[in-house]
Each structure stands twice: as C-alpha cells, then as structure tokens.
Design a protein around this motif. Structure first.
Motif, PDB file in Angstrom:
ATOM      1  N   GLU A  55       0.828  -1.211   0.000  1.00 31.95           N
ATOM      2  CA  GLU A  55       0.000   0.000   0.000  1.00 31.95           C
ATOM      3  C   GLU A  55       0.859   1.256   0.000  1.00 31.95           C
ATOM      4  N   HIS A  56       1.895   1.267   0.810  1.00 31.14           N
ATOM      5  CA  HIS A  56       2.773   2.434   0.891  1.00 31.14           C
ATOM      6  C   HIS A  56       3.491   2.670  -0.440  1.00 31.14           C
ATOM      7  N   GLU A  57       4.006   1.595  -1.054  1.00 26.90           N
ATOM      8  CA  GLU A  57       4.700   1.737  -2.332  1.00 26.90           C
ATOM      9  C   GLU A  57       3.764   2.234  -3.426  1.00 26.90           C
ATOM     10  N   VAL A  58       2.556   1.699  -3.470  1.00 29.43           N
ATOM     11  CA  VAL A  58       1.590   2.120  -4.486  1.00 29.43           C
ATOM     12  C   VAL A  58       1.219   3.589  -4.276  1.00 29.43           C
ATOM     13  N   GLU A  59       0.971   3.967  -3.041  1.00 33.12           N
ATOM     14  CA  GLU A  59       0.592   5.347  -2.745  1.00 33.12           C
ATOM     15  C   GLU A  59       1.693   6.328  -3.144  1.00 33.12           C
ATOM     16  N   GLN A  60       2.934   6.025  -2.778  1.00 30.82           N
ATOM     17  CA  GLN A  60       4.038   6.923  -3.116  1.00 30.82           C
ATOM     18  C   GLN A  60       4.272   6.970  -4.619  1.00 30.82           C
ATOM     19  N   VAL A 120      -8.053   4.548  -6.883  1.00 30.35           N
ATOM     20  CA  VAL A 120      -7.706   3.211  -7.389  1.00 30.35           C
ATOM     21  C   VAL A 120      -8.216   2.151  -6.425  1.00 30.35           C
ATOM     22  N   THR A 121      -8.362   0.949  -6.944  1.00 36.31           N
ATOM     23  CA  THR A 121      -8.693  -0.210  -6.122  1.00 36.31           C
ATOM     24  C   THR A 121      -7.466  -1.109  -6.087  1.00 36.31           C
ATOM     25  N   ILE A 122      -6.953  -1.350  -4.891  1.00 33.75           N
ATOM     26  CA  ILE A 122      -5.773  -2.202  -4.711  1.00 33.75           C
ATOM     27  C   ILE A 122      -6.254  -3.568  -4.228  1.00 33.75           C
ATOM     28  N   THR A 123      -5.909  -4.606  -4.969  1.00 31.49           N
ATOM     29  CA  THR A 123      -6.254  -5.977  -4.585  1.00 31.49           C
ATOM     30  C   THR A 123      -4.964  -6.702  -4.232  1.00 31.49           C
ATOM     31  N   TYR A 124      -4.923  -7.286  -3.040  1.00 33.33           N
ATOM     32  CA  TYR A 124      -3.742  -8.000  -2.550  1.00 33.33           C
ATOM     33  C   TYR A 124      -4.156  -9.429  -2.234  1.00 33.33           C
ATOM     34  N   ASP A 125      -3.492 -10.406  -2.838  1.00 29.91           N
ATOM     35  CA  ASP A 125      -3.791 -11.819  -2.598  1.00 29.91           C
ATOM     36  C   ASP A 125      -2.511 -12.577  -2.308  1.00 29.91           C
ATOM     37  N   SER A 126      -2.482 -13.240  -1.157  1.00 31.43           N
ATOM     38  CA  SER A 126      -1.391 -14.152  -0.822  1.00 31.43           C
ATOM     39  C   SER A 126      -2.018 -15.364  -0.138  1.00 31.43           C
ATOM     40  N   ALA A 127      -1.191 -16.314   0.238  1.00 29.47           N
ATOM     41  CA  ALA A 127      -1.713 -17.521   0.881  1.00 29.47           C
ATOM     42  C   ALA A 127      -2.336 -17.212   2.239  1.00 29.47           C
ATOM     43  N   GLU A 128      -1.825 -16.207   2.933  1.00 25.34           N
ATOM     44  CA  GLU A 128      -2.299 -15.908   4.277  1.00 25.34           C
ATOM     45  C   GLU A 128      -3.307 -14.765   4.342  1.00 25.34           C
ATOM     46  N   LEU A 129      -3.301 -13.862   3.349  1.00 23.63           N
ATOM     47  CA  LEU A 129      -4.094 -12.644   3.453  1.00 23.63           C
ATOM     48  C   LEU A 129      -4.623 -12.266   2.076  1.00 23.63           C
ATOM     49  N   SER A 130      -5.874 -11.845   2.044  1.00 26.07           N
ATOM     50  CA  SER A 130      -6.478 -11.389   0.802  1.00 26.07           C
ATOM     51  C   SER A 130      -7.427 -10.238   1.122  1.00 26.07           C
ATOM     52  N   TYR A 131      -7.275  -9.123   0.408  1.00 28.53           N
ATOM     53  CA  TYR A 131      -8.179  -8.001   0.634  1.00 28.53           C
ATOM     54  C   TYR A 131      -8.245  -7.133  -0.611  1.00 28.53           C
ATOM     55  N   GLU A 132      -9.264  -6.294  -0.641  1.00 25.94           N
ATOM     56  CA  GLU A 132      -9.443  -5.317  -1.714  1.00 25.94           C
ATOM     57  C   GLU A 132      -9.784  -3.994  -1.055  1.00 25.94           C
ATOM     58  N   ARG A 133      -9.107  -2.928  -1.475  1.00 29.63           N
ATOM     59  CA  ARG A 133      -9.300  -1.636  -0.820  1.00 29.63           C
ATOM     60  C   ARG A 133      -9.318  -0.514  -1.843  1.00 29.63           C
ATOM     61  N   ASN A 134     -10.287   0.370  -1.708  1.00 31.42           N
ATOM     62  CA  ASN A 134     -10.328   1.587  -2.527  1.00 31.42           C
ATOM     63  C   ASN A 134      -9.502   2.645  -1.832  1.00 31.42           C
ATOM     64  N   GLN A 135      -8.678   3.337  -2.613  1.00 33.40           N
ATOM     65  CA  GLN A 135      -7.810   4.338  -2.018  1.00 33.40           C
ATOM     66  C   GLN A 135      -7.742   5.566  -2.924  1.00 33.40           C
ATOM     67  N   THR A 136      -7.844   6.740  -2.328  1.00 35.28           N
ATOM     68  CA  THR A 136      -7.706   8.000  -3.037  1.00 35.28           C
ATOM     69  C   THR A 136      -6.317   8.550  -2.742  1.00 35.28           C
ATOM     70  N   ILE A 137      -5.571   8.809  -3.822  1.00 38.61           N
ATOM     71  CA  ILE A 137      -4.177   9.231  -3.688  1.00 38.61           C
ATOM     72  C   ILE A 137      -4.038  10.614  -4.310  1.00 38.61           C
ATOM     73  N   GLU A 138      -3.473  11.541  -3.563  1.00 35.19           N
ATOM     74  CA  GLU A 138      -3.238  12.893  -4.068  1.00 35.19           C
ATOM     75  C   GLU A 138      -1.833  13.009  -4.624  1.00 35.19           C
ATOM     76  N   ALA A 139      -1.655  13.955  -5.535  1.00 32.78           N
ATOM     77  CA  ALA A 139      -0.341  14.207  -6.106  1.00 32.78           C
ATOM     78  C   ALA A 139       0.594  14.655  -4.999  1.00 32.78           C
ATOM     79  N   GLY A 140       1.781  14.102  -5.000  1.00 27.87           N
ATOM     80  CA  GLY A 140       2.782  14.451  -3.995  1.00 27.87           C
ATOM     81  C   GLY A 140       3.867  13.423  -3.999  1.00 27.87           C
ATOM     82  N   CYS A 141       5.092  13.897  -4.028  1.00 31.08           N
ATOM     83  CA  CYS A 141       6.223  12.978  -4.078  1.00 31.08           C
ATOM     84  C   CYS A 141       7.176  13.305  -2.925  1.00 31.08           C
ATOM     85  N   PRO A 142       7.473  12.326  -2.079  1.00 33.13           N
ATOM     86  CA  PRO A 142       8.344  12.604  -0.929  1.00 33.13           C
ATOM     87  C   PRO A 142       9.777  12.883  -1.360  1.00 33.13           C
TER      88      PRO A 142
END
Length: 142
Positions: A55-60, A120-142
């Motif tokens: 999530e952090h990598e996608v957001e940045q 965007v909608t981020i979908t994460y699937d692994s053997a232990e965890l699966s989720y889907e989350r809508n996220q609003t990301i604003e322009a900005g680069c650290p």
C-alpha cells in the motif's frame, strides 16, 4: 569374581552412554519441532507487513506519477495511461519477488481545486491474506 564385576561395570557404562545419546537425540528433535513451529507461525505477521508495504509503495509511486503529470501540464488521460503502465510493471515485479499477487484497478484520475487525485482499487492476494481496498491518492512525491 573380579572379572564379573568389571564386565558389569562396562555394561553399565555403555548403557549410560547409550541413554545419554538417546536423551540428546530427543532434545535435538524437540528443538527442531519448536523451531519449525515458530517459523510457520511467523509468516502471518510477515504477510500483513508485506501488505502494508505494498500500500505504501503504491501510494508513493502513484503520487509521484501525478506530480510529474501536474508539472508537465499533462492531461488526465496521460495520468491514467501512466498509472496503467505502472500497474503492469509493479504487478510483474511483485510476482517475481514474492508469493503475493497485487493488482491495481478502477483507475480514475480527477483534476480540480489545484490538486490532482487518483482513485484506485488495490487488490492483494497471498496464501495468508487477501483483501481489496479503494484508495484516493493525491499528487505528492516525498
């Protein structure tokens, strides 16, 4: 008589050594079982931290893409195309480095009020965890 006592002492000594090796073997096996159990139970927390990192990598990354689009005076279509290219590259890199599948869908970029946002909608699937989350990301680069 003396030779009988020596033979008994040798048998007792061999028995004690054999018993020591048996106890040592049991301790080694038990320690191995505990170590394996610890490793297998630790992956659940590792998966959750991997999801946070994703999530952090996608957001940045998307925030930086939106900043570059703003700086170049680009259109909303260019931002959506850039995010689509990022999505494909990011998904492939995650599949090669982890056992998790990450997908970014429902890309909607809006410009208004001096800020550019992407939903965007981020979908994460692994053997232990699966989720889907809508996220609003604003322009900005650290």
């Amino acid at each position: 008589m003396v030779s009988e006592r020596r033979e008994r002492a040798q048998v007792i000594l061999i028995g004690a050594i054999a018993l020591a090796f048996i106890i040592l073997g049991i301790v080694v096996v038990f320690n191995g079982v505990l170590y394996t159990e610890t490793l297998s139970s630790g992956s659940a927390s590792q998966s959750a931290s991997n999801a946070d990192v994703v999530e952090h990598e996608v957001e940045q990354s998307i925030g930086c893409l939106l900043t570059k689009v703003d700086e170049s005076g680009g259109l909303v279509d260019n931002a959506e195309d850039n995010i689509t290219v990022f999505r494909d590259a990011y998904r492939n890199s995650k599949l090669e480095s982890t056992t998790a599948a990450v997908n970014i869908t429902s890309i909607n970029v809006t410009v208004g009020g001096g800020t550019t946002q992407a939903t965007v909608t981020i979908t994460y699937d692994s053997a232990e965890l699966s989720y889907e989350r809508n996220q609003t990301i604003e322009a900005g680069c650290p």
